[in-house]
Design a protein around this motif. Sequence first.
Motif, short mmCIF file in Angstrom:
data_model
loop_
_atom_site.label_atom_id
_atom_site.label_comp_id
_atom_site.label_asym_id
_atom_site.label_seq_id
_atom_site.Cartn_x
_atom_site.Cartn_y
_atom_site.Cartn_z
N SER A 1 0.58 -1.28 -0.01
CA SER A 1 -0.09 -0.07 -0.01
C SER A 1 0.78 1.31 0.06
N VAL A 2 2.16 1.10 0.34
CA VAL A 2 3.19 2.24 0.45
C VAL A 2 3.58 2.91 -0.83
N ASP A 3 3.60 4.19 -0.83
CA ASP A 3 3.98 5.01 -1.98
C ASP A 3 5.54 4.47 -2.40
N SER B 1 11.98 3.36 -2.88
CA SER B 1 13.06 4.05 -3.48
C SER B 1 14.28 4.67 -2.47
N GLU B 2 13.68 5.82 -1.61
CA GLU B 2 14.54 6.55 -0.81
C GLU B 2 15.24 5.86 0.08
N THR C 1 17.92 -1.89 4.33
CA THR C 1 17.60 -3.07 3.73
C THR C 1 16.10 -3.25 3.93
N ILE C 2 15.59 -3.10 2.56
CA ILE C 2 13.94 -3.17 2.18
C ILE C 2 13.50 -4.44 1.84
N TYR C 3 12.71 -5.09 2.35
CA TYR C 3 11.83 -6.19 1.80
C TYR C 3 10.43 -5.41 1.11
N THR D 1 10.33 12.36 4.37
CA THR D 1 9.87 12.61 5.82
C THR D 1 10.14 11.21 6.37
N VAL D 2 9.53 10.21 5.59
CA VAL D 2 9.77 8.93 6.14
C VAL D 2 11.37 8.45 6.29
#
Length: 118
Positions: free
Chosen positions: A11-13, A18-19, A26-28, A90-91
């Motif tokens: 659901s996240v933009d 990417s940012e 480390t992103i899943y 911001t995140v």
Amino acid sequence: MSKPNIVIDESVDYAIVSELRANDFTIYAVIDETPSISDEKVLNIAINKNALLITEDKDFGELVFRFQFFHKGILLVRMVNAKSLEKARTVLKVMNEHYEELIDNFSVLDDSKLRIRK
């Protein structure tokens, strides 16, 4: 110190994904790895990865508060007036400044503030 693991709900933009990746987190990303899975499965992935979950889906609040689902920390992004890049920056700022406080808590980031519910 290495950057923390983060699971990002579909659901996240995508600008947020990417940012954070551009800043060595480390992103899943569910949208990339396992799209269309249930919210419960998203929570389980975050738990198994010992990761904070970032979402824009208010249903996670119901899972946590009404149904008492376990979690390792959830950041609900509710920045309805922000453009993608502003939201992503911001995140990133919140992750850099408040990550430790977000762990094991349900937090809400809206257009004006960050609220951490312990």
